[in-house]
Design a protein around this motif. Sequence first.
Motif, PDB file in Angstrom:
ATOM      1  N   LEU A  88       0.834  -1.204   0.000  1.00  0.00           N
ATOM      2  CA  LEU A  88       0.000   0.000   0.000  1.00  0.00           C
ATOM      3  C   LEU A  88       0.866   1.249   0.000  1.00  0.00           C
ATOM      4  O   LEU A  88       0.555   2.239  -0.663  1.00  0.00           O
ATOM      5  CB  LEU A  88      -0.930  -0.001   1.210  1.00  0.00           C
ATOM      6  CG  LEU A  88      -1.924   1.164   1.307  1.00  0.00           C
ATOM      7  CD1 LEU A  88      -2.814   1.220   0.072  1.00  0.00           C
ATOM      8  CD2 LEU A  88      -2.775   1.028   2.568  1.00  0.00           C
ATOM      9  N   GLY A  89       1.983   1.205   0.722  1.00  0.00           N
ATOM     10  CA  GLY A  89       2.886   2.345   0.771  1.00  0.00           C
ATOM     11  C   GLY A  89       3.494   2.661  -0.583  1.00  0.00           C
ATOM     12  O   GLY A  89       3.632   3.829  -0.963  1.00  0.00           O
ATOM     13  N   ARG A  90       3.866   1.629  -1.344  1.00  0.00           N
ATOM     14  CA  ARG A  90       4.448   1.847  -2.665  1.00  0.00           C
ATOM     15  C   ARG A  90       3.434   2.498  -3.596  1.00  0.00           C
ATOM     16  O   ARG A  90       3.761   3.409  -4.360  1.00  0.00           O
ATOM     17  CB  ARG A  90       4.919   0.520  -3.272  1.00  0.00           C
ATOM     18  CG  ARG A  90       6.159  -0.062  -2.612  1.00  0.00           C
ATOM     19  CD  ARG A  90       6.563  -1.365  -3.279  1.00  0.00           C
ATOM     20  NE  ARG A  90       7.078  -1.137  -4.624  1.00  0.00           N
ATOM     21  CZ  ARG A  90       6.616  -1.736  -5.711  1.00  0.00           C
ATOM     22  NH1 ARG A  90       5.592  -2.568  -5.639  1.00  0.00           N
ATOM     23  NH2 ARG A  90       7.153  -1.503  -6.888  1.00  0.00           N
ATOM     24  N   VAL A  91       2.199   2.018  -3.544  1.00  0.00           N
ATOM     25  CA  VAL A  91       1.161   2.599  -4.401  1.00  0.00           C
ATOM     26  C   VAL A  91       0.880   4.041  -3.989  1.00  0.00           C
ATOM     27  O   VAL A  91       0.731   4.928  -4.842  1.00  0.00           O
ATOM     28  CB  VAL A  91      -0.122   1.747  -4.345  1.00  0.00           C
ATOM     29  CG1 VAL A  91      -1.271   2.451  -5.058  1.00  0.00           C
ATOM     30  CG2 VAL A  91       0.123   0.375  -4.976  1.00  0.00           C
ATOM     31  N   ALA A  92       0.825   4.299  -2.679  1.00  0.00           N
ATOM     32  CA  ALA A  92       0.567   5.660  -2.193  1.00  0.00           C
ATOM     33  C   ALA A  92       1.698   6.606  -2.601  1.00  0.00           C
ATOM     34  O   ALA A  92       1.452   7.747  -3.006  1.00  0.00           O
ATOM     35  CB  ALA A  92       0.396   5.648  -0.677  1.00  0.00           C
ATOM     36  N   ALA A  93       2.936   6.148  -2.508  1.00  0.00           N
ATOM     37  CA  ALA A  93       4.067   6.983  -2.911  1.00  0.00           C
ATOM     38  C   ALA A  93       4.020   7.257  -4.411  1.00  0.00           C
ATOM     39  O   ALA A  93       4.286   8.379  -4.864  1.00  0.00           O
ATOM     40  CB  ALA A  93       5.384   6.308  -2.529  1.00  0.00           C
ATOM     41  N   GLY A  94       3.688   6.232  -5.197  1.00  0.00           N
ATOM     42  CA  GLY A  94       3.547   6.423  -6.631  1.00  0.00           C
ATOM     43  C   GLY A  94       2.422   7.379  -6.963  1.00  0.00           C
ATOM     44  O   GLY A  94       2.508   8.169  -7.918  1.00  0.00           O
ATOM     45  N   TYR A  95       1.365   7.339  -6.159  1.00  0.00           N
ATOM     46  CA  TYR A  95       0.220   8.235  -6.352  1.00  0.00           C
ATOM     47  C   TYR A  95       0.642   9.689  -6.141  1.00  0.00           C
ATOM     48  O   TYR A  95       0.284  10.569  -6.932  1.00  0.00           O
ATOM     49  CB  TYR A  95      -0.875   7.842  -5.367  1.00  0.00           C
ATOM     50  CG  TYR A  95      -2.090   8.739  -5.349  1.00  0.00           C
ATOM     51  CD1 TYR A  95      -3.016   8.715  -6.389  1.00  0.00           C
ATOM     52  CD2 TYR A  95      -2.327   9.590  -4.270  1.00  0.00           C
ATOM     53  CE1 TYR A  95      -4.138   9.535  -6.357  1.00  0.00           C
ATOM     54  CE2 TYR A  95      -3.448  10.405  -4.233  1.00  0.00           C
ATOM     55  CZ  TYR A  95      -4.351  10.369  -5.283  1.00  0.00           C
ATOM     56  OH  TYR A  95      -5.462  11.174  -5.246  1.00  0.00           O
ATOM     57  N   LEU A  96       1.415   9.953  -5.110  1.00  0.00           N
ATOM     58  CA  LEU A  96       1.884  11.319  -4.866  1.00  0.00           C
ATOM     59  C   LEU A  96       2.789  11.790  -6.002  1.00  0.00           C
ATOM     60  O   LEU A  96       2.729  12.952  -6.424  1.00  0.00           O
ATOM     61  CB  LEU A  96       2.619  11.398  -3.530  1.00  0.00           C
ATOM     62  CG  LEU A  96       1.748  11.202  -2.280  1.00  0.00           C
ATOM     63  CD1 LEU A  96       2.628  11.176  -1.032  1.00  0.00           C
ATOM     64  CD2 LEU A  96       0.691  12.299  -2.164  1.00  0.00           C
ATOM     65  N   ASP A  97       3.633  10.893  -6.512  1.00  0.00           N
ATOM     66  CA  ASP A  97       4.482  11.254  -7.648  1.00  0.00           C
ATOM     67  C   ASP A  97       3.634  11.558  -8.882  1.00  0.00           C
ATOM     68  O   ASP A  97       3.961  12.457  -9.665  1.00  0.00           O
ATOM     69  CB  ASP A  97       5.456  10.117  -7.958  1.00  0.00           C
ATOM     70  CG  ASP A  97       6.611  10.043  -6.970  1.00  0.00           C
ATOM     71  OD1 ASP A  97       6.880  11.066  -6.305  1.00  0.00           O
ATOM     72  OD2 ASP A  97       7.236   8.978  -6.871  1.00  0.00           O
ATOM     73  N   LEU A  98       2.547  10.799  -9.058  1.00  0.00           N
ATOM     74  CA  LEU A  98       1.652  11.039 -10.185  1.00  0.00           C
ATOM     75  C   LEU A  98       1.017  12.427 -10.070  1.00  0.00           C
ATOM     76  O   LEU A  98       0.923  13.168 -11.059  1.00  0.00           O
ATOM     77  CB  LEU A  98       0.573   9.965 -10.235  1.00  0.00           C
ATOM     78  CG  LEU A  98      -0.467  10.085 -11.348  1.00  0.00           C
ATOM     79  CD1 LEU A  98       0.190  10.000 -12.719  1.00  0.00           C
ATOM     80  CD2 LEU A  98      -1.528   8.996 -11.200  1.00  0.00           C
ATOM     81  N   LEU A  99       0.594  12.795  -8.865  1.00  0.00           N
ATOM     82  CA  LEU A  99       0.026  14.131  -8.653  1.00  0.00           C
ATOM     83  C   LEU A  99       1.061  15.206  -8.952  1.00  0.00           C
ATOM     84  O   LEU A  99       0.749  16.223  -9.578  1.00  0.00           O
ATOM     85  CB  LEU A  99      -0.483  14.270  -7.220  1.00  0.00           C
ATOM     86  CG  LEU A  99      -1.636  13.371  -6.781  1.00  0.00           C
ATOM     87  CD1 LEU A  99      -2.027  13.684  -5.338  1.00  0.00           C
ATOM     88  CD2 LEU A  99      -2.845  13.508  -7.697  1.00  0.00           C
ATOM     89  N   ARG A 100       2.291  15.003  -8.506  1.00  0.00           N
ATOM     90  CA  ARG A 100       3.346  15.990  -8.738  1.00  0.00           C
ATOM     91  C   ARG A 100       3.630  16.150 -10.231  1.00  0.00           C
ATOM     92  O   ARG A 100       3.945  17.248 -10.705  1.00  0.00           O
ATOM     93  CB  ARG A 100       4.637  15.576  -8.032  1.00  0.00           C
ATOM     94  CG  ARG A 100       4.599  15.692  -6.521  1.00  0.00           C
ATOM     95  CD  ARG A 100       5.989  15.514  -5.927  1.00  0.00           C
ATOM     96  NE  ARG A 100       5.918  15.486  -4.478  1.00  0.00           N
ATOM     97  CZ  ARG A 100       5.844  14.372  -3.755  1.00  0.00           C
ATOM     98  NH1 ARG A 100       5.850  13.187  -4.350  1.00  0.00           N
ATOM     99  NH2 ARG A 100       5.770  14.425  -2.445  1.00  0.00           N
ATOM    100  N   SER A 101       3.542  15.052 -10.972  1.00  0.00           N
ATOM    101  CA  SER A 101       3.891  15.102 -12.391  1.00  0.00           C
ATOM    102  C   SER A 101       2.988  16.042 -13.171  1.00  0.00           C
ATOM    103  O   SER A 101       3.374  16.544 -14.240  1.00  0.00           O
ATOM    104  CB  SER A 101       3.828  13.694 -13.000  1.00  0.00           C
ATOM    105  OG  SER A 101       2.477  13.249 -13.167  1.00  0.00           O
ATOM    106  N   LEU A 102       1.791  16.322 -12.648  1.00  0.00           N
ATOM    107  CA  LEU A 102       0.873  17.214 -13.351  1.00  0.00           C
ATOM    108  C   LEU A 102       1.379  18.651 -13.381  1.00  0.00           C
ATOM    109  O   LEU A 102       0.904  19.465 -14.179  1.00  0.00           O
ATOM    110  CB  LEU A 102      -0.513  17.166 -12.697  1.00  0.00           C
ATOM    111  CG  LEU A 102      -1.219  15.809 -12.726  1.00  0.00           C
ATOM    112  CD1 LEU A 102      -2.602  15.919 -12.096  1.00  0.00           C
ATOM    113  CD2 LEU A 102      -1.327  15.263 -14.135  1.00  0.00           C
ATOM    114  N   ALA A 103       2.346  18.977 -12.524  1.00  0.00           N
ATOM    115  CA  ALA A 103       2.899  20.338 -12.491  1.00  0.00           C
ATOM    116  C   ALA A 103       3.945  20.557 -13.569  1.00  0.00           C
ATOM    117  O   ALA A 103       4.316  21.709 -13.845  1.00  0.00           O
ATOM    118  CB  ALA A 103       3.520  20.616 -11.121  1.00  0.00           C
TER     119      ALA A 103
END
Length: 210
Positions: A88-103
């Motif tokens: 779950l932690g790996r997916v959550a960390a990847g999710y935050l990176d995905l959000l950041r990539s939108l910038a």
Amino acid sequence: MPKVSEEHLRTRRAEILAAAARCFARAGFHRTTIQDIAKESGLSAGLIYRYFADKDAMVVAIADQWHDRQTRQLHLDDPGDDRTPNALGRVAAGYLDLLRSLADPAERERVQLGVQIWAEALRAPEVHTVARQGVDLPRGVITGLVHAAQERGDLPPALPADGLARVFIAVYQGLALQTAWDPELDNAAFVDAVRGLLETLTPGFTESGT
């Protein structure tokens, strides 16, 4: 007549999709013509029709590409053993990176086109199907990870697993929409707020996935 290699076909297909994406983002689906895409790609309209039957087929292919990329970013292609906190932690960390990539300024065109694809999903059944796949895959994986976390006692058992998955998908969609129309959006503040929610929800969560 020499046989065309699979690599050549993939390269040509990618060129057409990249040109179509630029045209769609710039002028919208309905104002873009096959001739526009031909001019953008430097290829003939006849050649483009050999690869794609129509613009809807291009939209579906573009969406498929994005879903594959997001699946890798979120580690959904290999989340690991869903019984461990690390999954779950790996997916959550990847999710935050995905959000950041939108910038990323280079992502703005893709984000704008993504919002258009969601709108097209209301009109074209083929686009609706692929758009739903982009939601249902992460939703299913995250729901399973949440259930596993509840069984370990890491998350409240009364928390609706599918509801939580949909909330985080909606957060991504909302950020994409705001990114598309608000150039002054503070992406870092947005992601910090989401990270704070994850830390509150899951004590001990870190972006390293532990």
